[in-house]
Write an enzyme that holds these catalytic residues in place. Structure first.
Site, mmCIF file in Angstrom:
data_model
loop_
_atom_site.group_PDB
_atom_site.id
_atom_site.type_symbol
_atom_site.label_atom_id
_atom_site.label_comp_id
_atom_site.label_asym_id
_atom_site.label_seq_id
_atom_site.Cartn_x
_atom_site.Cartn_y
_atom_site.Cartn_z
ATOM 1 N N SER A 119 67.974 22.943 52.231
ATOM 2 C CA SER A 119 68.370 24.092 51.408
ATOM 3 C C SER A 119 69.836 24.434 51.615
ATOM 4 O O SER A 119 70.550 24.758 50.666
ATOM 5 C CB SER A 119 67.510 25.315 51.745
ATOM 6 N N LYS A 141 69.661 36.603 59.597
ATOM 7 C CA LYS A 141 70.276 35.758 58.570
ATOM 8 C C LYS A 141 70.236 36.450 57.221
ATOM 9 O O LYS A 141 69.230 37.046 56.845
ATOM 10 C CB LYS A 141 69.535 34.416 58.456
ATOM 11 N N ARG A 171 62.590 14.561 58.415
ATOM 12 C CA ARG A 171 63.564 13.793 57.646
ATOM 13 C C ARG A 171 64.155 12.660 58.462
ATOM 14 O O ARG A 171 64.481 11.609 57.928
ATOM 15 C CB ARG A 171 64.690 14.707 57.162
ATOM 16 N N HIS A 190 60.748 20.099 50.075
ATOM 17 C CA HIS A 190 59.714 21.041 50.505
ATOM 18 C C HIS A 190 58.461 20.876 49.647
ATOM 19 O O HIS A 190 57.344 20.834 50.159
ATOM 20 C CB HIS A 190 60.183 22.496 50.344
#
Length: 159
Positions: A127, A41, A90, A17
């Site tokens: 993460s 969440k 990614r 990040h």
């Protein structure tokens, strides 16, 4: 003034990040880091803790502003006159999802999305993966800024 936003949950912020935010900070006058609030969440860190950690590790960039948001990212952008979203990619699997989001965001508001390929060093990093490895005692120190690693180890030690 050229402005962009780097959105995400950042639970916690990783070196991947930080790489994307740092690269965006060289391209834009102001980079907003928008920490997503997702009521459904339960994060490891509270939104306020994430904001504090991000502010700490991005302070040297000098042009990064960190705040939370709830709702549509395009509304966040409209409220702050931000014409661009910067997203790290990614892998090809990221592109498929992010392209759909970019097209939706553009269709809703005209906001453009800039895709930045992730540094290969961080191409596997998320993460969620960091938290999982750290939970089982794996060494993730090289994947996080030092203060974030300390906070992660402390938080996991409390569980």
């Amino acid at each position: 003034m050229r402005r962009a936003v780097c959105p995400g949950s950042f639970d916690p912020i990783t070196n991947g990040h930080l790489d994307i935010i740092g690269r965006a900070s060289k391209l834009y006058d102001v980079v907003h880091v928008a920490v997503m609030i997702n009521q459904s969440k339960k994060g490891l860190f509270t939104v306020d803790e994430r904001i504090d950690l991000i502010r700490e590790v991005t302070a040297d960039f000098g042009n990064v502003q960190v705040e939370s948001f709830h709702g549509l990212l395009v509304d966040f952008c409209k409220q702050r006159d931000i014409p661009a979203i910067v997203k790290g990619l990614r892998a090809v699997s990221d592109f498929d999802y992010e392209l759909q989001m970019a097209q939706m965001n553009n269709g809703l508001s005209g906001v453009e999305t800039l895709f930045v390929p992730t540094n290969p060093t961080y191409s596997f990093l998320s993460s969620s993966l960091v938290k999982e490895v750290a939970t089982w005692g794996g060494d993730v120190a090289h994947l996080l800024p030092p203060t974030v690693h300390e906070a992660l180890v402390e938080r996991l030690g409390q569980k």
